[in-house]
Scaffold this motif. Structure first.
Motif, mmCIF file in Angstrom:
data_model
loop_
_atom_site.group_PDB
_atom_site.id
_atom_site.type_symbol
_atom_site.label_atom_id
_atom_site.label_comp_id
_atom_site.label_asym_id
_atom_site.label_seq_id
_atom_site.Cartn_x
_atom_site.Cartn_y
_atom_site.Cartn_z
ATOM 1 N N HIS A 152 0.823 -1.211 0.000
ATOM 2 C CA HIS A 152 0.000 0.000 0.000
ATOM 3 C C HIS A 152 0.860 1.264 0.000
ATOM 4 O O HIS A 152 0.559 2.237 -0.707
ATOM 5 C CB HIS A 152 -0.932 0.010 1.213
ATOM 6 C CG HIS A 152 -2.184 -0.779 1.021
ATOM 7 N ND1 HIS A 152 -3.255 -0.305 0.295
ATOM 8 C CD2 HIS A 152 -2.536 -2.013 1.452
ATOM 9 C CE1 HIS A 152 -4.220 -1.206 0.285
ATOM 10 N NE2 HIS A 152 -3.811 -2.254 0.984
ATOM 11 N N VAL A 153 1.918 1.261 0.791
ATOM 12 C CA VAL A 153 2.757 2.455 0.876
ATOM 13 C C VAL A 153 3.559 2.654 -0.407
ATOM 14 O O VAL A 153 3.771 3.792 -0.843
ATOM 15 C CB VAL A 153 3.664 2.377 2.115
ATOM 16 C CG1 VAL A 153 4.650 3.533 2.135
ATOM 17 C CG2 VAL A 153 2.818 2.401 3.385
ATOM 18 N N ALA A 154 3.978 1.570 -1.044
ATOM 19 C CA ALA A 154 4.651 1.697 -2.341
ATOM 20 C C ALA A 154 3.709 2.325 -3.367
ATOM 21 O O ALA A 154 4.100 3.222 -4.135
ATOM 22 C CB ALA A 154 5.128 0.331 -2.825
ATOM 23 N N ALA A 155 2.461 1.867 -3.370
ATOM 24 C CA ALA A 155 1.474 2.459 -4.277
ATOM 25 C C ALA A 155 1.253 3.936 -3.947
ATOM 26 O O ALA A 155 1.147 4.786 -4.849
ATOM 27 C CB ALA A 155 0.159 1.691 -4.186
ATOM 28 N N ARG A 156 1.216 4.254 -2.661
ATOM 29 C CA ARG A 156 0.989 5.646 -2.249
ATOM 30 C C ARG A 156 2.145 6.542 -2.696
ATOM 31 O O ARG A 156 1.930 7.682 -3.135
ATOM 32 C CB ARG A 156 0.793 5.714 -0.737
ATOM 33 C CG ARG A 156 0.533 7.135 -0.214
ATOM 34 C CD ARG A 156 -0.060 7.101 1.194
ATOM 35 N NE ARG A 156 -1.265 6.322 1.176
ATOM 36 C CZ ARG A 156 -1.487 5.244 1.958
ATOM 37 N NH1 ARG A 156 -0.571 4.868 2.846
ATOM 38 N NH2 ARG A 156 -2.608 4.572 1.866
ATOM 39 N N GLY B 270 5.403 5.103 6.303
ATOM 40 C CA GLY B 270 4.741 6.194 5.591
ATOM 41 C C GLY B 270 5.591 7.449 5.519
ATOM 42 O O GLY B 270 5.671 8.106 4.476
ATOM 43 N N ARG B 271 6.236 7.784 6.625
ATOM 44 C CA ARG B 271 7.101 8.972 6.619
ATOM 45 C C ARG B 271 8.270 8.808 5.668
ATOM 46 O O ARG B 271 8.680 9.758 4.985
ATOM 47 C CB ARG B 271 7.599 9.260 8.042
ATOM 48 C CG ARG B 271 6.551 9.897 8.943
ATOM 49 C CD ARG B 271 7.174 10.415 10.226
ATOM 50 N NE ARG B 271 7.704 9.335 11.044
ATOM 51 C CZ ARG B 271 6.996 8.674 11.955
ATOM 52 N NH1 ARG B 271 5.730 8.975 12.165
ATOM 53 N NH2 ARG B 271 7.571 7.708 12.679
ATOM 54 N N LEU B 272 8.848 7.608 5.616
ATOM 55 C CA LEU B 272 9.943 7.362 4.685
ATOM 56 C C LEU B 272 9.490 7.502 3.241
ATOM 57 O O LEU B 272 10.240 7.961 2.379
ATOM 58 C CB LEU B 272 10.522 5.957 4.912
ATOM 59 C CG LEU B 272 11.330 5.743 6.195
ATOM 60 C CD1 LEU B 272 11.663 4.266 6.351
ATOM 61 C CD2 LEU B 272 12.599 6.581 6.187
ATOM 62 N N ALA B 273 8.256 7.103 2.972
ATOM 63 C CA ALA B 273 7.771 7.066 1.591
ATOM 64 C C ALA B 273 7.291 8.420 1.083
ATOM 65 O O ALA B 273 7.577 8.793 -0.061
ATOM 66 C CB ALA B 273 6.635 6.048 1.474
ATOM 67 N N GLY C 12 0.585 -2.754 13.314
ATOM 68 C CA GLY C 12 1.024 -1.750 14.278
ATOM 69 C C GLY C 12 1.139 -0.365 13.678
ATOM 70 O O GLY C 12 1.654 -0.195 12.570
ATOM 71 N N LEU C 13 0.654 0.632 14.417
ATOM 72 C CA LEU C 13 0.683 2.003 13.912
ATOM 73 C C LEU C 13 2.101 2.549 13.813
ATOM 74 O O LEU C 13 2.396 3.338 12.910
ATOM 75 C CB LEU C 13 -0.174 2.911 14.801
ATOM 76 C CG LEU C 13 -1.680 2.701 14.705
ATOM 77 C CD1 LEU C 13 -2.407 3.668 15.642
ATOM 78 C CD2 LEU C 13 -2.174 2.897 13.271
ATOM 79 N N ASP C 14 2.985 2.160 14.713
ATOM 80 C CA ASP C 14 4.362 2.642 14.629
ATOM 81 C C ASP C 14 5.000 2.199 13.313
ATOM 82 O O ASP C 14 5.710 2.975 12.658
ATOM 83 C CB ASP C 14 5.191 2.133 15.808
ATOM 84 C CG ASP C 14 4.820 2.811 17.121
ATOM 85 O OD1 ASP C 14 4.162 3.872 17.062
ATOM 86 O OD2 ASP C 14 5.174 2.279 18.182
ATOM 87 N N PHE C 15 4.768 0.965 12.937
ATOM 88 C CA PHE C 15 5.309 0.440 11.684
ATOM 89 C C PHE C 15 4.707 1.172 10.495
ATOM 90 O O PHE C 15 5.423 1.645 9.600
ATOM 91 C CB PHE C 15 5.029 -1.057 11.588
ATOM 92 C CG PHE C 15 5.489 -1.694 10.301
ATOM 93 C CD1 PHE C 15 6.834 -1.821 10.020
ATOM 94 C CD2 PHE C 15 4.571 -2.176 9.389
ATOM 95 C CE1 PHE C 15 7.267 -2.415 8.835
ATOM 96 C CE2 PHE C 15 4.980 -2.764 8.205
ATOM 97 C CZ PHE C 15 6.336 -2.887 7.924
ATOM 98 N N VAL C 16 3.384 1.287 10.469
ATOM 99 C CA VAL C 16 2.703 1.956 9.355
ATOM 100 C C VAL C 16 3.154 3.408 9.238
ATOM 101 O O VAL C 16 3.482 3.893 8.136
ATOM 102 C CB VAL C 16 1.173 1.886 9.531
ATOM 103 C CG1 VAL C 16 0.464 2.742 8.485
ATOM 104 C CG2 VAL C 16 0.693 0.438 9.437
#
Length: 210
Positions: free
Chosen positions: A72-76, A122-125, A114-118
């Protein structure tokens, strides 16, 4: 040129996000005399649409939750870099059917990544890009799933069962309760016109029409 605004629509299956995104975009274009881009997640750019096929089709247990977050984050990232940010830079308003809050609710909370992981991935992406306003379209789970089923096809998430979607509704409401300045919870159980009116009223309250 002034940066445009990013408005996202979130909620469970069958809440009417796609319909309301189109209606809100048309209303904003007329009311504010701006160009509006309507898009969706996962998807919205060629690479992101290819990833969409991986996450919305297949068995409900197709992916490990952490793997699903990464998809999902790659797509985002593709979506943000190739469509959202260019549109905002040109002064367009962007209306997006789902964004990062969906990943936080579905994979981060309900599926247990986990929200920390997500949030960290997300911040990296995409850095610190956040919506200017998010509408959470909320309605009873049974009503939403019935609406989704009436469309004639069901995707992988819609087949995850009522208990999953009850937890999902709670997850979205928990997220909204922690960011009340950004997230507006809207009763989506009314008619299409009623819901559209609620969204338009909130937009004009936040940003008075010139």
């Amino acid at each position: 040129m002034r940066r445009g605004r990013l408005i996202t629509l979130e909620g469970g299956e069958g809440a009417g996000k796609s319909t309301q995104a189109r209606r809100l975009a048309s209303w904003i274009a007329d009311a504010y005399e701006v160009d509006v881009v309507v898009t969706r997640e996962p998807g919205g750019a060629p690479g992101a649409e290819a990833i969409r096929e991986l996450v919305v089709a297949g068995a409900t247990d197709r992916w490990d939750p952490g793997t699903e977050v990464l998809l999902h984050v790659a797509a985002r990232r593709e979506h943000v870099l190739r469509r959202i940010c260019p549109a905002l830079a040109e002064g367009c308003w962007v209306i997006c059917d789902r964004f990062s809050d969906s990943t936080r609710a579905y994979q981060g909370i309900v599926q247990g990544a986990g929200l920390d992981f997500v949030d960290g991935i997300g911040r990296l992406a995409i850095g610190m890009l956040r919506p200017d306003l998010t509408f959470l379209l909320d309605l009873p789970v049974g009503m939403g799933l019935a609406r989704a089923e009436n469309r004639g096809t069901t995707n992988r998430y819609e087949r995850m069962g009522e208990a999953f979607h009850e937890r999902l509704r709670d997850a979205f409401l928990t997220i909204a309760s922690k960011e009340t300045d950004r997230i507006k919870v809207v009763d989506a159980s009314g008619s299409e016109d009623e819901v559209a009116g609620r969204l338009g009223s909130e937009v004009s309250r936040r940003w008075p029409i010139p």
